[in-house]
Write a protein that holds these residues in place. Sequence first.
Motif, short mmCIF file in Angstrom:
data_model
loop_
_atom_site.label_atom_id
_atom_site.label_comp_id
_atom_site.label_asym_id
_atom_site.label_seq_id
_atom_site.Cartn_x
_atom_site.Cartn_y
_atom_site.Cartn_z
N SER A 1 18.42 82.48 47.93
CA SER A 1 19.39 83.05 46.99
C SER A 1 18.61 83.79 45.91
CB SER A 1 20.27 81.95 46.41
OG SER A 1 19.49 80.96 45.75
N GLU B 1 23.67 80.84 41.28
CA GLU B 1 23.00 80.66 42.57
C GLU B 1 21.55 81.12 42.44
OE1 GLU B 1 23.66 79.17 45.26
OE2 GLU B 1 25.80 78.76 45.03
N ASN C 1 19.48 78.78 54.88
CA ASN C 1 19.95 79.22 53.58
C ASN C 1 19.17 78.46 52.50
OD1 ASN C 1 21.88 80.99 54.59
ND2 ASN C 1 23.55 79.52 54.45
N THR D 1 18.90 77.59 49.30
CA THR D 1 19.68 77.57 48.07
C THR D 1 19.56 76.21 47.41
OG1 THR D 1 21.70 76.81 49.17
CG2 THR D 1 21.35 79.19 49.05
#
Length: 513
Positions: free
Chosen positions: A233, A277, A309, A311
Motif C-alpha cells: 500500500s 492505508e 497484499n 498492507t
Amino acid sequence: MVDLSPVQEFYKDKTVFITGASGFMGKVLLEKLLYSCHSLKEVIIICRPKRGKAPESRLEEMFKLPIFQRIRDERPEMLKKVTIYQGDVTYDLLGLSGDSLKHVVDNTNIVFHMAATLKLEGNLRDAIDMNLLGTQRALNVAKQMKQLEAFVHLSTAFCNCDQEVMYEKVYEFPHKPEDLMRLAEWMDVKTLDAITPDLLKPHPNTYTYSKRLAEILVRDHYETMPVIIARPSIVSPSAYEPVPGWVDNLNGPTGLMVGAGKGVIRSMLIDTRHKSEVIPVDYAINGLCVIPYQFVTQQQRPVDVPVYNITCADHRKMQWGEVIEMSKKIGYQYPMEAGLWYPDGCITTNKFHHNINVLLFHWLPAYVIDFMLFILGQKRFMIRVQNRISVGLEVLQFFTMRAWFFKSDAYSSLWDMMNATDRKNFNMDMDPEETIPMYIESCVQGGRQYLMKESPDSLPRARRQLMLYESNEYCLKIFTSSYSFPSLSFFLPLSFSWRYKLIACISWIVRAR
C-alpha cells in the motif's frame, strides 16, 4: 561458524538481481539483503547514468547514505558483494549485453523487479514504457536465467481501484497488455494523450492503470515461470530499520507532512473518517525478502500466481483524522526550520471549499512571493512549487477521499510461518510494543533530518521561530476580529488573515536575502 535461520539459509550462496535498486524501496531492500542475508553470494543491480554520473559513482554515493551506516560499521565486506551494471528497463534486455548479460542469466537465482515510474500524473506512454514494457523486458531476461527460482514483481495495492474489497488475486480487465504495448509503439503522443482519459477509466491515473496491466502480464507467465506479485500500500518511513524514520522522497503522506510543516500546504481534500492505508518501508521490505523463501520451500506449487497484499493489519489502521491531529501535535514539538508561515491547515471534503482555500492560501501567496522575488532580482520558484503541489494534491485526493478494503492473508502468513529468529531478523510484527504516536514521531523527525537536512541541533531555533509565528498569528487574529469582515469568514478556515500572509511573505524574503 554462524548459525543461519531458515530464511538466511535459503539465501546462502544465492545471487539476487534487482531492478530499481536506486529507488526508495530498492535502497532499503539492497541494505536489508546485505545486512540480514549476509551468506548470499552476490547482489546484481542495474543503474543508468544520471546527471553526468556513471552507475559506479552513483553506487558509491548510495553507500554513503545513513541507511548503509550499520553495514559500514558491522559488515563492510558485504558491500563488495554488490555488482552494478549500466542498465535501463526502457531498453531491450534491460540495456544488458555481452559479458554483463551472460553473468546475469548464468548466475541469478532470485529477481526483484522494482523499477517503475511513480509519477501518478505522468503521461500514458511513459507509464507503459516503464511499468508495462519494462516488466516485459525484465521477464524476457528472466526467461534466459538458467537457475531462476523466484521472480518477484512489485505492484501496488491500489491497482484494482474498481473493486470494493481487494483480494490477493489478479483481476481481469478489458484491456490486454499486449494491445496497449502495441498502441504505445505506433500512436503519437498527442493522440495517445487525447484518448488517455477514456482508456484509464475507472483508474485515476496512468500509474495504477499501467500497474494493473503489468500484473496481468506477469500472471500470464506463471505457467512457465516462477513469478510472484507483491502489492504494497502507501509506503511510509521506516519503523525500525535500517534507521527509524528513514525516507528519501516526498511521495505520499511524508510530502504532506513536510509541506504542511513548512506552511506551504494549507488545504487538502481528505475524508477523515476513512482509515489510512500505509505500511512502513521496513515491514514491506521484510515481507519481500521472505516471499521467495515461502514460495520455493512450500510443498506444492499454488494453482494460481501468488499475490501478496502488503498492507497494515486492520487493528493497526487509524482514521485519517486521528493521524492528522496526532501528526500536527507532534509536528509542533519538532517543527521545521524557516517555514513560510505557521503550520496549520484546513482538511475538508467539500471540493468548492478546498478550491477557495487553494486560491487564497496557495496561489495568491505564491504569486505575491514570486513578484517580490522578481522585484528584488532573485530567482522565482514559488509558482513552480505550487504547480507541483497542485498536481500532487489532485492525484492524492483519489486515495484520501474513499475507503479501501484489503485482504492480506498471504502477507500475514509470512509472519505465522517464521520461527523466533527469523521474526527478529525480518520483523513484520503487527502488535509491537512501540505505539503509533512513537512511530509518527520518528516519521516527523525523519522528515526533518533526511529530507530537509535539518539537524536535531536546530530544534531549539525552530521552536523559537514557531513561537514567534504563533504569537503573530494570535495577535493578528485579535486584530482581524476587532476589525472583522464577516463576508470573509468563510474564506479564512485556516485561522489566517491575508494581512499576516503578506507579512509572512515579506519576512520570509528578508530571511532569504
